[in-house]
Design a protein around this motif. Sequence first.
Motif, short mmCIF file in Angstrom:
data_model
loop_
_atom_site.label_atom_id
_atom_site.label_comp_id
_atom_site.label_asym_id
_atom_site.label_seq_id
_atom_site.Cartn_x
_atom_site.Cartn_y
_atom_site.Cartn_z
N LYS A 74 0.76 -1.20 0.05
CA LYS A 74 0.12 -0.06 -0.05
C LYS A 74 1.03 1.31 0.00
CE LYS A 74 -4.27 -1.62 2.34
NZ LYS A 74 -5.14 -1.51 3.60
N THR A 75 0.50 2.20 -0.96
CA THR A 75 1.36 3.38 -1.04
C THR A 75 0.54 4.64 -1.07
OG1 THR A 75 3.12 1.82 -1.94
CG2 THR A 75 3.17 3.96 -2.59
N TYR A 76 1.05 5.87 -0.57
CA TYR A 76 0.41 7.07 -0.89
C TYR A 76 1.13 7.59 -1.96
CZ TYR A 76 -0.81 11.83 -0.02
OH TYR A 76 -1.25 13.14 -0.27
N PHE A 77 0.30 7.81 -3.14
CA PHE A 77 0.86 8.69 -4.13
C PHE A 77 0.44 10.02 -4.43
CE2 PHE A 77 1.15 4.34 -5.83
CZ PHE A 77 2.01 4.20 -6.98
N SER A 78 1.17 11.04 -4.88
CA SER A 78 0.99 12.39 -5.09
C SER A 78 1.59 12.61 -6.11
CB SER A 78 1.32 13.07 -3.74
OG SER A 78 0.96 14.34 -3.94
N GLY A 135 5.55 5.39 10.38
CA GLY A 135 4.62 4.83 9.18
C GLY A 135 4.35 5.98 8.21
N TYR A 136 3.68 5.45 7.21
CA TYR A 136 3.59 6.19 5.74
C TYR A 136 2.28 7.09 6.03
CZ TYR A 136 -0.45 3.60 3.79
OH TYR A 136 -1.73 2.87 3.70
N ASP A 186 3.00 16.16 -0.87
CA ASP A 186 2.16 16.79 -1.79
C ASP A 186 3.26 17.90 -2.25
OD1 ASP A 186 0.21 15.03 -1.23
OD2 ASP A 186 -0.83 16.42 0.16
N LYS A 187 4.14 18.58 -1.17
CA LYS A 187 4.66 19.67 -1.50
C LYS A 187 5.88 19.36 -2.60
CE LYS A 187 6.47 22.05 1.81
NZ LYS A 187 7.34 22.35 3.00
N VAL A 188 6.44 17.94 -2.60
CA VAL A 188 7.41 17.61 -3.66
C VAL A 188 6.72 17.54 -4.91
CG1 VAL A 188 8.89 15.85 -4.06
CG2 VAL A 188 8.95 16.84 -1.73
N ALA A 189 5.40 16.85 -4.82
CA ALA A 189 4.77 16.49 -6.12
C ALA A 189 4.31 17.67 -6.85
CB ALA A 189 3.43 15.86 -5.77
N ALA A 190 4.11 18.83 -5.93
CA ALA A 190 3.97 20.31 -6.75
C ALA A 190 5.11 20.69 -7.44
CB ALA A 190 3.35 21.17 -5.57
N ALA A 191 6.22 20.23 -7.16
CA ALA A 191 7.49 20.45 -8.03
C ALA A 191 7.57 19.95 -9.18
CB ALA A 191 8.68 20.60 -7.08
N GLY A 192 6.58 18.98 -9.74
CA GLY A 192 6.68 17.95 -10.92
C GLY A 192 7.09 16.61 -10.69
N PHE A 193 7.29 16.37 -9.53
CA PHE A 193 7.50 14.88 -9.27
C PHE A 193 6.39 13.85 -9.00
CE2 PHE A 193 11.23 17.21 -7.98
CZ PHE A 193 12.19 16.74 -8.66
N LEU A 194 6.41 12.70 -9.46
CA LEU A 194 5.65 11.61 -8.81
C LEU A 194 6.25 11.16 -7.48
CD1 LEU A 194 3.27 9.47 -8.99
CD2 LEU A 194 4.91 8.22 -10.06
N VAL A 195 5.55 11.47 -6.50
CA VAL A 195 5.94 10.89 -5.14
C VAL A 195 5.19 9.61 -4.48
CG1 VAL A 195 6.38 11.71 -2.74
CG2 VAL A 195 6.58 13.20 -4.55
N VAL A 196 6.12 8.76 -4.13
CA VAL A 196 5.41 7.32 -3.37
C VAL A 196 5.91 7.31 -2.11
CG1 VAL A 196 5.26 6.46 -5.82
CG2 VAL A 196 7.24 5.97 -4.49
N VAL A 197 5.08 7.09 -1.03
CA VAL A 197 5.29 6.78 0.30
C VAL A 197 4.83 5.38 0.46
CG1 VAL A 197 5.37 7.71 2.39
CG2 VAL A 197 4.85 9.25 0.41
N PRO A 198 5.33 4.45 0.54
CA PRO A 198 4.95 3.00 0.82
C PRO A 198 4.86 2.94 2.09
CG PRO A 198 6.65 3.12 -0.72
CD PRO A 198 6.74 4.39 -0.36
N ASP A 199 4.02 1.84 2.33
CA ASP A 199 3.98 1.34 3.79
C ASP A 199 4.84 0.04 3.94
OD1 ASP A 199 3.14 0.46 6.15
OD2 ASP A 199 1.15 -0.32 5.71
N PHE A 200 6.04 0.44 4.54
CA PHE A 200 6.99 -0.50 4.58
C PHE A 200 6.73 -1.50 6.01
CE2 PHE A 200 9.37 2.27 1.72
CZ PHE A 200 9.85 1.36 0.72
N PHE A 201 5.72 -0.76 6.66
CA PHE A 201 5.50 -1.81 7.89
C PHE A 201 4.23 -2.70 7.81
CE2 PHE A 201 7.49 2.16 9.46
CZ PHE A 201 9.01 1.69 9.49
#
Length: 240
Positions: free
Chosen positions: A30-34, A51-52, A62-77
Amino acid sequence: MSSSQCFENPPSIVSSACGAGTVEEIGGLKTYFSGTHDSSRAILLIADALGYETPNLRKLADKVAAAGFLVVVPDFFYGNPFSLDYSQIDREAWLKAHGTEKGYEDAKVVIAALRSKGVSSIGAAGFCWGGVVVTRLARSDDIQAAVVLHPGRISDDEINEVKTPIAILGAEIDNSSPPERLKHFGKILSAKLESDSYVKIFPGVAHGWSTIYNVEDEAAVKSAEEAHGDMLNWFTKYVK
């Protein structure tokens, strides 16, 4: 994650509903996508033990995504982050179940999945527990840039093996990675010719300051945002 400092300013709410992005699955996690899914540039954020779902981490995504990146924050736990009630948790048992080596292997799977979707350049940032994982990723060509913030315990050997441009952002007050230790890492890295690096110590802040901070504390927010800006500048420079 090595001490109770990790939990001195825990988030008041941990909820999967926070953030402007969506929760999906990648690499079996499970991963948070922005951000836009068709970006060729991605940033992997690896959380501390909380955790994520922590709100400040998702706001950063969300801030990093606003700069033009796809950002992923997985649930490694795997749905089992460290409890906010520090006194009721067997820390050693939790760490054994959620070792950084397992996190490293899972992160490589996520990176491979991103590349299979057309991502050509990847940066990774890790916080505390996640900082150890990112340092290990930086020993290979899996990522193009690394940022490590208030990391857990990292060895000289791991730093010696770093090949990727890496920025290390540390706290003045940190039992896990004291400033002297991080400055020592900086000397090791500066002697390496194959990659760029720098170490920056933030005055007056403690371990966890970049994500586990009180949003109503103006000074804490300012220090966190400075670290976020440094991180984003590093990725803008190297993740192209």
